[in-house]
Write a protein that holds these residues in place. Structure first.
Motif, PDB file in Angstrom:
ATOM      1  N   PRO A 105      -7.451  10.355 -17.133  1.00 47.85           N
ATOM      2  CA  PRO A 105      -7.049  10.408 -15.646  1.00 47.85           C
ATOM      3  C   PRO A 105      -7.848   9.444 -14.952  1.00 47.85           C
ATOM      4  O   PRO A 105      -8.938   9.159 -15.162  1.00 47.85           O
ATOM      5  CB  PRO A 105      -7.444  11.880 -15.273  1.00 47.85           C
ATOM      6  N   VAL A 106      -7.417   8.848 -13.997  1.00 50.20           N
ATOM      7  CA  VAL A 106      -7.866   8.149 -13.018  1.00 50.20           C
ATOM      8  C   VAL A 106      -9.023   8.984 -12.137  1.00 50.20           C
ATOM      9  O   VAL A 106      -8.819   9.869 -11.714  1.00 50.20           O
ATOM     10  CB  VAL A 106      -7.243   7.736 -12.043  1.00 50.20           C
ATOM     11  N   PRO A 107     -10.401   8.518 -11.999  1.00 46.76           N
ATOM     12  CA  PRO A 107     -11.345   9.323 -11.504  1.00 46.76           C
ATOM     13  C   PRO A 107     -11.101   9.531 -10.017  1.00 46.76           C
ATOM     14  O   PRO A 107     -10.293   8.763  -9.290  1.00 46.76           O
ATOM     15  CB  PRO A 107     -12.519   8.527 -11.459  1.00 46.76           C
ATOM     16  N   GLU A 108     -11.515  10.851  -9.542  1.00 48.17           N
ATOM     17  CA  GLU A 108     -10.882  11.149  -8.183  1.00 48.17           C
ATOM     18  C   GLU A 108     -11.363  10.363  -6.934  1.00 48.17           C
ATOM     19  O   GLU A 108     -10.701   9.894  -6.247  1.00 48.17           O
ATOM     20  CB  GLU A 108     -11.536  12.563  -7.939  1.00 48.17           C
ATOM     21  N   GLU A 109     -12.544   9.682  -7.377  1.00 50.94           N
ATOM     22  CA  GLU A 109     -13.026   8.791  -6.444  1.00 50.94           C
ATOM     23  C   GLU A 109     -12.368   7.388  -6.391  1.00 50.94           C
ATOM     24  O   GLU A 109     -12.524   6.832  -5.251  1.00 50.94           O
ATOM     25  CB  GLU A 109     -14.579   8.433  -6.569  1.00 50.94           C
ATOM     26  N   GLN A 110     -11.430   7.155  -7.251  1.00 45.05           N
ATOM     27  CA  GLN A 110     -10.533   6.048  -7.112  1.00 45.05           C
ATOM     28  C   GLN A 110      -9.249   6.304  -6.756  1.00 45.05           C
ATOM     29  O   GLN A 110      -8.466   5.396  -6.715  1.00 45.05           O
ATOM     30  CB  GLN A 110     -10.580   5.393  -8.734  1.00 45.05           C
ATOM     31  N   LEU A 111      -9.119   7.572  -6.232  1.00 48.13           N
ATOM     32  CA  LEU A 111      -7.688   8.075  -5.712  1.00 48.13           C
ATOM     33  C   LEU A 111      -7.567   7.363  -4.263  1.00 48.13           C
ATOM     34  O   LEU A 111      -8.478   7.487  -3.532  1.00 48.13           O
ATOM     35  CB  LEU A 111      -7.291   9.374  -6.115  1.00 48.13           C
ATOM     36  N   PRO A 112      -6.333   7.011  -3.706  1.00 48.45           N
ATOM     37  CA  PRO A 112      -4.977   7.084  -4.451  1.00 48.45           C
ATOM     38  C   PRO A 112      -4.918   5.708  -5.212  1.00 48.45           C
ATOM     39  O   PRO A 112      -5.612   4.605  -4.980  1.00 48.45           O
ATOM     40  CB  PRO A 112      -4.142   7.074  -3.446  1.00 48.45           C
ATOM     41  N   VAL A 113      -4.020   5.642  -6.500  1.00 51.83           N
ATOM     42  CA  VAL A 113      -3.544   4.488  -6.971  1.00 51.83           C
ATOM     43  C   VAL A 113      -2.386   3.948  -6.177  1.00 51.83           C
ATOM     44  O   VAL A 113      -1.488   4.741  -6.003  1.00 51.83           O
ATOM     45  CB  VAL A 113      -3.006   4.857  -8.422  1.00 51.83           C
ATOM     46  N   ILE A 114      -2.497   2.695  -5.406  1.00 49.36           N
ATOM     47  CA  ILE A 114      -1.684   2.719  -4.408  1.00 49.36           C
ATOM     48  C   ILE A 114      -0.564   1.834  -5.002  1.00 49.36           C
ATOM     49  O   ILE A 114      -0.780   0.865  -5.971  1.00 49.36           O
ATOM     50  CB  ILE A 114      -2.443   1.519  -3.476  1.00 49.36           C
ATOM     51  N   LEU A 115       0.677   2.045  -4.671  1.00 53.54           N
ATOM     52  CA  LEU A 115       1.920   1.557  -5.310  1.00 53.54           C
ATOM     53  C   LEU A 115       2.040   0.247  -4.218  1.00 53.54           C
ATOM     54  O   LEU A 115       2.144   0.184  -2.928  1.00 53.54           O
ATOM     55  CB  LEU A 115       2.988   2.524  -4.970  1.00 53.54           C
ATOM     56  N   PRO A 116       2.417  -0.737  -4.909  1.00 56.62           N
ATOM     57  CA  PRO A 116       2.517  -2.197  -3.913  1.00 56.62           C
ATOM     58  C   PRO A 116       3.760  -2.001  -3.214  1.00 56.62           C
ATOM     59  O   PRO A 116       4.731  -1.615  -3.919  1.00 56.62           O
ATOM     60  CB  PRO A 116       2.359  -3.415  -4.987  1.00 56.62           C
ATOM     61  N   THR A 117       3.796  -2.603  -2.014  1.00 51.50           N
ATOM     62  CA  THR A 117       5.146  -2.155  -1.154  1.00 51.50           C
ATOM     63  C   THR A 117       5.715  -3.214  -1.041  1.00 51.50           C
ATOM     64  O   THR A 117       6.961  -3.096   0.017  1.00 51.50           O
ATOM     65  CB  THR A 117       4.695  -1.425   0.249  1.00 51.50           C
ATOM     66  N   ASP A 118       5.367  -4.613  -1.424  1.00 49.59           N
ATOM     67  CA  ASP A 118       6.327  -5.700  -1.198  1.00 49.59           C
ATOM     68  C   ASP A 118       7.196  -6.155  -2.271  1.00 49.59           C
ATOM     69  O   ASP A 118       7.548  -7.409  -2.322  1.00 49.59           O
ATOM     70  CB  ASP A 118       5.290  -6.872  -0.629  1.00 49.59           C
ATOM     71  N   VAL A 119       7.358  -5.233  -3.263  1.00 53.68           N
ATOM     72  CA  VAL A 119       8.227  -5.603  -4.350  1.00 53.68           C
ATOM     73  C   VAL A 119       9.595  -5.384  -3.962  1.00 53.68           C
ATOM     74  O   VAL A 119      10.267  -4.650  -3.498  1.00 53.68           O
ATOM     75  CB  VAL A 119       7.664  -4.647  -5.505  1.00 53.68           C
ATOM     76  N   VAL A 120      10.322  -6.480  -4.438  1.00 54.16           N
ATOM     77  CA  VAL A 120      12.013  -6.503  -4.564  1.00 54.16           C
ATOM     78  C   VAL A 120      12.445  -6.199  -5.856  1.00 54.16           C
ATOM     79  O   VAL A 120      12.505  -7.289  -6.598  1.00 54.16           O
ATOM     80  CB  VAL A 120      12.531  -7.554  -3.654  1.00 54.16           C
ATOM     81  N   PRO A 121      12.824  -5.138  -6.109  1.00 55.95           N
ATOM     82  CA  PRO A 121      13.207  -4.918  -7.638  1.00 55.95           C
ATOM     83  C   PRO A 121      14.539  -5.861  -7.801  1.00 55.95           C
ATOM     84  O   PRO A 121      15.619  -5.664  -7.141  1.00 55.95           O
ATOM     85  CB  PRO A 121      13.369  -3.360  -7.799  1.00 55.95           C
TER      86      PRO A 121
END
Length: 519
Positions: free
Chosen positions: A458-474
């Motif tokens: 698991p990602v350590p709590e202090e490294q949360l949130p894992v950010i989803l990139p928002t500039d992606v055009v699928p």
């Protein structure tokens, strides 16, 4: 005295903006975090930001608003918040169609729909608004995921899923139409891929028991639907020892609620993905080709129930646990590896699917339950339903168990087979653990890291949130996160080695399952 003119018609466009501006200026619906006296929290289901409100939205939020205003009139402090259930496949598909980023499409829709909702004059505390696709929200969703994982309530396993080879993604059962992907039209395959699961089955009995506490106001049909969904059954787990240990060493275990029909077993059916099927196919190209054919199509029980029955003998046998007779093992397309042990004991005289299969492939059909009585006509395999249907019959053609009723036969078989470790009683639930992994971009990133040495971390709590990139055009060719090393390249929190961030995202229903608690 003069009386000013009163318009006999209600002029909404002239009156409501002024009143609503006054409400906004005075913050009449804003609620403090703490309050004295009676208080109430009223939440309607968040809308999905699809672009425009429709009358279903108006109806839903009007009902919630009437309840809120009713309690305010009684002197209570009422919190009525609003937000947006904003992740999910529709936004991604719309973004693919319009070649825009899902974030842009989503937030433009939110702005438009927020304006529409405000024009309805709902008594909402807009200062508490949030969208589930923002890091401020999914930070805590990832935190919850990590806590559940540490408690053992989330796990990862291979799962058989519907796979669209063109869109490169898993499809829900309802997204498969006539064996093809609903968007691409490609023939759907069954694939085994690693998925994360919520261990909700640990709470199956508790969920069932607590339905009895829901008394006032709960429709009986809703409670019945929930009981059927949980689907508690008490049956028997039966072991069929391998008759070909030199070819397949492991015994075959099945679960059945009709242990009384054991003496009517004429074959055992396994799923195409079952280890016994794969072992039998290793040096059999025809069998291997049939297994591949079975891997094409839906994994839904409802679809398999009506699909044409297909099968092929493995050439392997198991021993009947009572008689020791050799029972042939068949691969059958109506058996799913993801349900139970991936194997069923087939009693074609007393089961519709087994009957259809046995008739098609010329397998033996043996009556062992007489539900009509000794004076009735002899059993006919074309009228098997008349002899099955209930547990009221008595056993026939069952050697030492002849004449026993359902429960007596169950008890006698357990008494005989349990000391030999060939059977045991077992409670089973229809409820399955919730698979939450989605091979899609527009969703909450699963906060896990895959390390070759340490496994899933698991990602350590202090490294949360894992950010989803928002500039992606699928572009529709699978999950774009898999093509973004800047997203998935990371290091293992345990050993520091190069590792890969999980690129699957969470099912959007995870967001909607907990936002009530965000307040």
């Amino acid at each position: 005295m003069t009386i000013s003119h009163i318009d006999p018609e209600y002029q909404a466009s002239a009156i409501e903006p002024n009143v609503q501006q006054d409400w906004e200026a005075r913050k009449v619906f804003k609620v403090a975090d703490t309050c004295e006296g009676k208080h109430r929290y009223i939440l309607s289901m968040f809308p999905y930001p699809s672009g425009r409100l429709h009358m279903g939205h108006v109806r839903n939020y009007t009902i919630g608003d009437v309840i809120s205003r009713f309690h305010r009139l009684k002197g209570e402090t009422v919190l009525q918040p609003m937000g947006w259930d904003a992740f999910g496949l529709p936004a991604e598909n719309a973004a693919i169609a319009h070649q825009v980023a899902p974030a842009k499409w989503t937030f433009e829709n939110i702005a438009y729909m927020r304006d529409q909702l405000k024009k309805l004059g709902l008594s909402v505390d807009w200062d508490r608004e949030f969208a589930t696709c923002t890091p401020e929200y999914y930070h805590w969703e990832q935190w919850l995921f990590v806590q559940l994982y540490k408690k053992g309530l989330i796990y990862r396993k291979l799962s058989t899923v519907n796979w669209d080879p063109v869109d490169q993604t898993v499809l829900a059962n309802e997204q498969v139409e006539n064996g093809r992907g609903w968007r691409s039209g490609a023939l759907v395959e069954k694939r085994d891929i690693p998925m994360y699961y919520f261990r909700i089955t640990d709470y199956a009995q508790e969920l069932l028991d607590d339905l009895d506490t829901l008394k006032e106001g709960w429709p009986q049909q809703v409670l019945t639907m929930q009981r059927n969904w949980i689907g508690r059954s008490q049956g028997m787990e039966i072991t069929f020892p391998s008759a070909n240990p030199e070819l397949y060493a492991d015994d075959l275990t099945v679960y059945t609620t009709r242990g009384d029909t054991l003496m009517g077993v004429t074959y055992v059916a396994v799923a195409a993905e079952h280890p016994m099927a794969l072992q039998a196919a290793e040096n059999n190209p025809t069998l291997k080709a049939f297994i591949e054919e079975c891997r094409m199509g839906s994994v839904a029980e409802a679809d398999l129930a009506v699909a044409e029955k297909k099968g092929m003998a493995t050439g392997l046998f198991v021993k009947h646990p009572v008689t020791g007779e050799a029972v042939p093992v068949w691969i059958a397309n109506y058996v799913l590896m993801s349900y139970g042990s991936g194997a069923v004991m087939a009693v074609p005289a007393h089961d519709e699917r087994d009957f259809e299969f046995a008739n098609k492939f010329g397998l033996n059909i043996k009556q062992v339950i007489d539900a009509k009585g000794a004076d009735d006509a002899e059993f006919s395999s074309t009228q098997w339903q008349e002899w099955y249907g209930s547990k009221e019959g008595i056993l026939v053609n069952s050697a030492e168990f002849d004449g026993l009723t359902f429960q007596a036969a169950f008890d006698a078989l357990i008494a005989k087979l349990e000391p030999q470790q060939l059977a045991n009683t077992k409670v089973q639930f229809r409820l399955r653990d919730w698979g939450v992994s989605r091979q899609r971009y527009w969703g909450c990133p699963i906060p896990m890291i895959n390390c070759e040495t340490c496994g899933q971390v698991p990602v350590p709590e202090e490294q949360l949130p894992v950010i989803l990139p928002t500039d992606v055009v699928p572009d529709g060719s699978g999950n774009p996160l898999n093509k973004m090393p800047e997203f998935y390249q990371t290091s293992c929190p345990c050993c520091g080695a190069d590792a890969r961030r999980e690129t699957d995202t969470l099912d959007t229903f995870v967001e909607s399952s907990w936002y009530y608690a965000r307040y």
